[in-house]
Design an enzyme around this catalytic site. Structure first.
Site, mmCIF file in Angstrom:
data_model
loop_
_atom_site.group_PDB
_atom_site.id
_atom_site.type_symbol
_atom_site.label_atom_id
_atom_site.label_comp_id
_atom_site.label_asym_id
_atom_site.label_seq_id
_atom_site.Cartn_x
_atom_site.Cartn_y
_atom_site.Cartn_z
ATOM 1 N N CYS A 61 -151.789 20.174 74.259
ATOM 2 C CA CYS A 61 -153.475 19.407 73.400
ATOM 3 C C CYS A 61 -153.029 18.827 72.586
ATOM 4 O O CYS A 61 -153.472 17.064 72.242
ATOM 5 C CB CYS A 61 -154.199 20.196 73.805
ATOM 6 S SG CYS A 61 -154.525 21.624 74.698
ATOM 7 N N ASP A 101 -133.977 16.623 34.809
ATOM 8 C CA ASP A 101 -134.676 16.044 33.370
ATOM 9 C C ASP A 101 -134.820 17.312 32.197
ATOM 10 O O ASP A 101 -134.624 17.803 32.372
ATOM 11 C CB ASP A 101 -135.938 15.490 33.425
ATOM 12 C CG ASP A 101 -136.438 14.434 32.295
ATOM 13 O OD1 ASP A 101 -135.797 13.863 31.718
ATOM 14 O OD2 ASP A 101 -137.579 15.040 31.551
ATOM 15 N N ASP A 105 -140.462 15.168 34.761
ATOM 16 C CA ASP A 105 -142.262 15.308 34.410
ATOM 17 C C ASP A 105 -142.770 14.177 34.738
ATOM 18 O O ASP A 105 -143.934 13.943 34.300
ATOM 19 C CB ASP A 105 -142.063 16.438 33.263
ATOM 20 C CG ASP A 105 -141.139 15.441 31.867
ATOM 21 O OD1 ASP A 105 -140.338 15.673 32.156
ATOM 22 O OD2 ASP A 105 -142.358 16.420 30.817
ATOM 23 N N ASP A 144 -138.931 9.204 35.348
ATOM 24 C CA ASP A 144 -138.073 10.564 36.029
ATOM 25 C C ASP A 144 -138.396 9.632 37.994
ATOM 26 O O ASP A 144 -137.852 10.210 38.752
ATOM 27 C CB ASP A 144 -138.662 11.737 36.086
ATOM 28 C CG ASP A 144 -137.320 12.235 35.135
ATOM 29 O OD1 ASP A 144 -137.129 12.433 34.223
ATOM 30 O OD2 ASP A 144 -138.441 13.229 34.314
#
Length: 758
Positions: free
Chosen positions: A24, A438, A650, A654
């Site tokens: 389906c 980082d 963050d 980055d």
């Protein structure tokens, strides 16, 4: 149909009714892909949803898409803002997947199949043929009507599905029984009504269990949806927010009537309805269902609060900043829904198989009947074995194997603050060899302070230098900018606003002070890494060595008017997060190498890396070079063999590295750009969640593999056994229902997962 934001195209979500198996899904997806203007379509059996992305500028309407799905044989309707998951689901007892139909089918079928259990003891008793057909007919054509209806629609659409197999199989058994009853009225043992009825009973039971298990896999989203209060207490706009104000002047408004800038009253024990800042009061806030943080967090004046979190003991007045779809809770739900709607790449294999599965099974069933008729010279045995093949081959388990595991895994991860928005992550996480971090805001708390201020200008006027440097950063949200402005306030000096300023991507910021000793001169505040070609570079390094030895981040105030002359060196100290060392240790336990990337001086970065056990550090890395280092790490194995790399960051700088890495993980405490580029978002901003994210991804991937193996193995084993007569139609129906139940139950085991690296 809910339309979601997308910069390049329109994305729509439909609720699809009537899908029963992988075939389906493939048919609806194929139909959607044929619509002019549709760029891509993804259909999910577990969520019963279709996500459709239109090409830019497409004029295709929602009604056209819905009409085409309906012509394909399935129901389609506009999806609610957050899918078809009712926060308080009630399922009709007599509904198509209701328990009432299951119980009634077993009640009517019991007199037909119970006598079979006495045969091994020599007791051969059966109802008279007229009573058998009287009990079997309502089961076949009333309770089993759904199979005829859906099967007929699939034939009109030029394809087959599970319902068609059930309808064909049970009709063959029922028809053979009617023929035998007419031909031999007194031969009770030649009737097979119990076979057709039990097949329908077991399939109905399987569908009820599937529906129940699907609701369980979606509990994470429903739990998040329940966090929203229905109303908010909006203070009258003429009330001055100050200590001692009366808290009785408010209006109780529905959430969709609350706007940014409204002042919201939250009483003790109430859920906070919007994202915002505390204007008055202090309290402890329970954010556990949003972030996975078990302990209530103390909040006071100016603190950010998240809509959906639970207020503790204090009365709060909140300045609404984000409401509705812009709130953190709404974005979390959207991310989880998107992950559960999307397909893992491995599911493409299922799609290819399901496209030819049902037609192949019908051909095998016909061949089974023909061969058994020729060799055994028995029409009844030939038909029964063909029926067994049709029933045992229903591809329910195959269609549920991948989406059920993804829903359970992403749901339980979301409960603990890990949002997996890209199912491809699940296939890559188990291969990870390296995790790159980082530094600022990821391994550190992201709230640096000015610890050193070294005057290189010869003016001996530190306040003027500090006011000038802080002025360049006015309006910036960067953590170092906030630290400089905070230092100026502590020194009781006002930042000097620049007459003009400009960001220097990957370098810093430049501007022209409007007053002070350097008025109308172009100055810049730059990172050490960006000064490598400056003639004063050696002098700057020597003066900044003390800062490097302390592991500080260093920025330099430069005078661009006079040969890029350095005016001051500013050393920033940023405290490491308490869980940073444990996070690195947890990754080492998983045999994963750790790396740190930073724009700070290499000596300072090494000092920080050594303190928490990082394997390798890269200092003085410009933002545009982070992605290149990720690529280097990906080919850093023996003989340049492929390594799988995760990047944790963050900030905006980055984002390229997050997108380049095999798995990108963004801290939600950072920028939206970083979260958009990453496949995983860590809500608490806690580095210890990195190992947990890898762990749940690995476990979910393992469940997908297990489910697909057993689904394929079940059909590969069951079809030959049925064709050779080792499985009666009744046993085939039971086994088919059991296979779907086992796949879903195996996926639901993921709900027992708990983070281990906290």
């Amino acid at each position: 149909m809910s339309q979601q934001k997308d910069t390049n195209s329109s994305i729509f979500t439909l609720d699809i009714d009537g899908m029963t198996c992988a075939s389906c899904v493939a048919r609806v997806e194929k139909a959607l892909d044929r619509i002019p203007g549709v760029e891509a379509a993804s259909v999910n059996l577990a969520t019963e949803q279709a996500k459709v992305r239109l090409e830019p500028g497409s004029t295709t309407s929602a009604e056209e898409i819905i009409n085409l799905v309906q012509k394909t044989g399935y129901g389609a309707k506009i999806s609610s803002p957050h899918g078809n998951l009712d926060p308080n689901p009630t399922h009709a007892f007599w509904g198509s997947d209701g328990l009432g139909r299951v119980l009634l089918s077993f009640a009517l079928s019991a007199p037909l199949f119970l006598p079979m259990f006495f045969m091994p003891f020599g007791i051969h008793w059966a109802l008279a043929p007229k009573w058998q057909i009287l009990l079997a007919t309502p089961v076949q054509f009333i309770l089993g009507w759904r199979f005829y209806k859906a099967g007929f629609k699939s034939v009109l659409a030029g394809a087959g599905n599970m319902d068609l197999l059930v309808a064909l199989g049970t009709s063959a058994a029922y028809g053979l029984s009617v023929y035998q009853m007419i031909a031999s009225p007194h031969a009770n043992h030649e009737l097979y009504f119990e076979g057709s009825t039990v097949i329908i009973c077991m399939v109905l039971l399987g569908k009820w269990l599937e529906a129940r298990a699907k609701r369980q896999t979606s509990e994470a989203i429903r739990a998040l949806q329940k966090l929203w209060p229905e109303n908010a207490k909006v203070l009258n706009s003429n009330i001055e927010i100050k200590e001692g104000i009366a808290f009785d002047q408010y209006r109780e408004l529905p959430l969709d009537q609350v706007f940014p800038g409204d002042h919201i009253l939250v009483l003790p024990g109430e859920r906070i309805p919007v994202d915002g800042l505390i204007l008055l009061g202090n309290s402890h806030i329970d954010e556990s269902l949003l972030t996975g943080e078990s302990d209530p967090v103390k909040k006071s004046l100016g603190a950010k609060v998240i809509g959906g979190s639970l207020n503790g003991e204090g009365v709060l007045i909140i300045d609404a900043k984000a409401v509705g779809v812009e709130s953190v809770l709404s974005k979390i739900i959207t991310l989880v829904e998107d992950a559960q709607t999307q397909k893992a790449p491995i599911h493409k294999l299922v799609d290819r198989v399901s496209a030819i599965f049902v037609p192949s099974v019908i051909i095998i069933a016909l061949l089974t009947g023909l061969i058994n008729w020729i060799y055994l010279d028995s029409v009844s045995i030939a038909i029964l074995r063909s029926v067994s093949v049709l029933v045992i081959a229903c591809p329910c388990a195959l269609g549920l194997a991948t989406p059920a595991a993804i829903m359970a895994g992403t749901g339980v991860a979301a409960r603990f603050g890990i949002l997996i928005k890209d199912p491809q992550v699940l296939e890559l996480a188990h291969r990870l060899n390296i995790v790159a971090f980082d530094k600022t805001g990821t391994l550190t708390i992201g709230k640096p302070q000015v610890l050193e201020f070294i005057d290189l200008s010869g003016t001996k006027d530190n306040n003027s230098l500090l006011a000038t440097a802080a002025g360049l950063q006015m309006g910036s949200e960067h953590p170092l900018a906030k630290a400089l402005i905070g230092a100026a306030k502590l020194a009781d000096t006002n930042p000097i606003p620049p007459s003009q300023s400009a960001a220097l991507p990957g370098v810093g910021i430049s501007g022209v002070p409007s007053s002070g000793p350097w008025a109308n001169q172009k100055l810049s505040l730059q990172s050490i890494a960006s000064l490598e070609n400056n003639p004063h570079y050696s002098e700057i390094l020597a003066k900044a060595q003390h800062c490097f030895n302390q592991g500080q981040t260093v920025s330099v105030l430069m005078n661009a008017e006079i040969s890029s002359l350095p005016l001051a060196i500013i050393g920033f100290g940023d405290e490491l997060k308490s869980s940073a060392k444990a996070a690195i240790s947890a990754l080492h336990q998983l045999h994963i190498r750790t790396v740190m990337l930073s724009g700070d001086n290499a000596a300072a970065v090494k000092r920080v890396g050594d303190s928490i056990g990082i394997d390798e550090v890269f200092g003085q890395v410009l933002p545009n070079n982070k992605a290149e280092i990720i690529r280097q790490l990906q080919s850093s194995g023996k003989d340049q063999s492929r390594q799988y790399v995760a990047m944790v960051g963050d900030g905006v700088n980055d984002a390229p590295a997050l997108a380049t890495a095999d798995v990108g993980m963004a801290m939600s405490t950072g920028t939206d750009v970083a979260m958009q580029a990453a496949g995983i978002t860590l809500i608490r901003g806690d580095p210890s969640l990195v190992a947990d994210a890898i762990d749940i991804s690995k476990r979910t991937w393992k469940k997908i593999q297990q489910n697909l193996f057993w689904a394929f193995a079940f059909n590969a084993t069951g079809i030959p056994l049925a064709a050779l007569g080792y499985l009666s139609p009744m046993l085939a129906g039971s086994a088919m229902a059991l296979s779907s139940f086992c796949v879903l139950s195996n996926a639901l085991l993921l709900k027992r997962w708990r983070p281990t690296h906290r």
